[in-house]
Design a protein around this motif. Structure first.
Motif: not given
Length: 408
Positions: A250, A374-378, A381
């Motif tokens: 990643y 790595i969650r989107e809109n966390g 990041h």
């Protein structure tokens, strides 16, 4: 004038056998590493997502068996001796690999992993064997060499398993069975007993279970503190098999070849530290200071893995993390000094039980941490979060060890 050669040192001969036993046992285990997930995927009809869930369940179940049965086997070795437990463990592993090689379904394979978790007592019983035959001041160095045997099996095993698995997915299981059964035969005909009858303890079910193992550690405050230190760093270690591949892919777009080479380099570096550095460092600094130094290196190595902005900086963490290998043998050496000869197996069983808990909780802890990071809109990041968490756990292990040992 002819001289008569000195007879071989029986303690050295016994250690050589135990070294070979652990190396072969870990080699047999390592051979299966690259093919077990693929065999599970095959049984799952090619559904990779379902297979990943099943592999996680397999790992949890294996660690759970270690948690429940390690104290039993440790207490049995205190009562019957180390030799029968080591030999029967290798025999059981060999028969289990045969069972898995012929498994016609996923459920059979799962039962095989449960049996494997029960019988995989060689390393902890080997630790008790080394404590029996080695003077206290030399144990850390011997435990370091034992760690090198452990690493050797896991460096060569997966590579061999990958080659054999390319021929047939079940072939590595047959090879692992042959190695374990040969090891059992070798032990049956060659291995001497290390625990004299006068040093054996009666077997009690109240101590041969996880609760009894924890009670055993609580009766020895120093052992409990050191066990906490070992437990925290073992959880930290679980970050490597749990998220290393996903994390480097990643963050740095590493391919399989790069990841494989780097993991092999980690194994080789750890072997060098265990085999060549532990003895001289312990001789110079003593077990206590060696433990502190190893834990400090481990915390720094994981922290660098976590904050590294690129592959080059990440790779600099490798030698730091390799030096973390100093602390395991030093910790073992310190703990074996504080129990009687009749309790060495119980000590090793209690430690293995704790490692089983770490094996159950660590993968869940780090994979979930990585998913959140790595969650989107966390909120934040930060893909290096699992390794920073590992660094904090090793720092906690260092604190626990220092608080335990400062008044001794």
């Amino acid at each position: 004038m002819n001289t008569i050669p000195a007879p071989p040192n029986p303690r050295s001969a016994a250690f050589i056998f135990v070294f070979i036993t652990v190396a072969l046992d870990m080699l047999a285990l390592g051979v299966m590493v690259p093919v077990l997930p693929k065999l599970v995927t095959e049984f799952s009809g090619g559904n990779v997502a379902q297979a990943s869930v099943v592999v996680g369940i397999f790992g949890f179940a294996w660690a759970a068996m270690q948690f429940f049965f390690s104290p039993v086997l440790g207490s049995l070795s205190d009562h019957f001796g180390r030799r029968p437990v080591i030999v029967l463990s290798n025999l059981g592993m060999g028969l289990d690999y045969l069972f898995m090689a012929m498994a016609p379904s996923l459920w059979w394979l799962f039962v095989g992993r449960l049996i494997s978790g029960i019988t995989a007592a060689t390393y902890s019983t080997a630790g008790a064997y080394i404590a029996d035959v080695t003077p206290p001041e030399q144990r850390a160095a011997k435990f370091g060499l034992l760690g090198a045997a452990f690493g050797l099996g896991f460096v060569i095993g997966p590579a061999l398993g990958g080659v054999l698995g390319g021929i047939d997915l079940r072939l590595p299981f047959w090879v692992a069975a042959g190695l374990s059964l040969a090891n059992a035969a070798y032990g049956f005909f060659v291995l001497p007993e290390s625990l004299p009858r006068e040093n054996r303890a009666r077997f009690h079910w109240r101590s041969a279970n996880p609760i009894g193992a924890m009670a055993f550690l609580r009766r020895h405050p120093l052992l409990l503190g050191l066990a906490v230190s070992g437990f925290l760093q073992r959880i930290a270690h679980e970050s490597l098999p749990s998220v290393f591949v996903l994390n480097t892919e990643y963050r740095f777009a590493w391919n399989s070849a790069t990841t494989g080479l780097f993991l092999a380099a980690i194994g080789l570096a750890s072997m060098v530290v265990s085999a060549l550095l532990v003895g001289p460092v312990v001789k110079r600094l003593g077990e206590r200071q060696t433990l502190y130094v190893g834990l400090a290196f481990g915390a720094m190595g994981f922290a660098l893995y976590g904050i590294a902005p690129n592959s080059l900086v990440f790779m600099i963490g490798l030698p730091l993390l390799a030096m973390w290998g100093l602390c395991g043998p030093a910790l073992q050496g310190l703990m074996t000094r504080h129990v009687e000869p009749t309790e060495q197996g119980q000590l090793q069983g209690a430690q293995a039980s704790l490692m089983g808990v770490a094996g159950m909780t660590g993968p869940l802890l780090f994979t979930q941490t990585f998913a959140v990071a790595i969650r989107e809109n966390g909120v934040l990041h930060f893909p290096g979060a699992p390794f920073v968490l590992a660094a904090l756990l090793v720092a906690g292990a260092l604190t626990a060890a220092w608080l335990t040992l400062r008044k001794t």
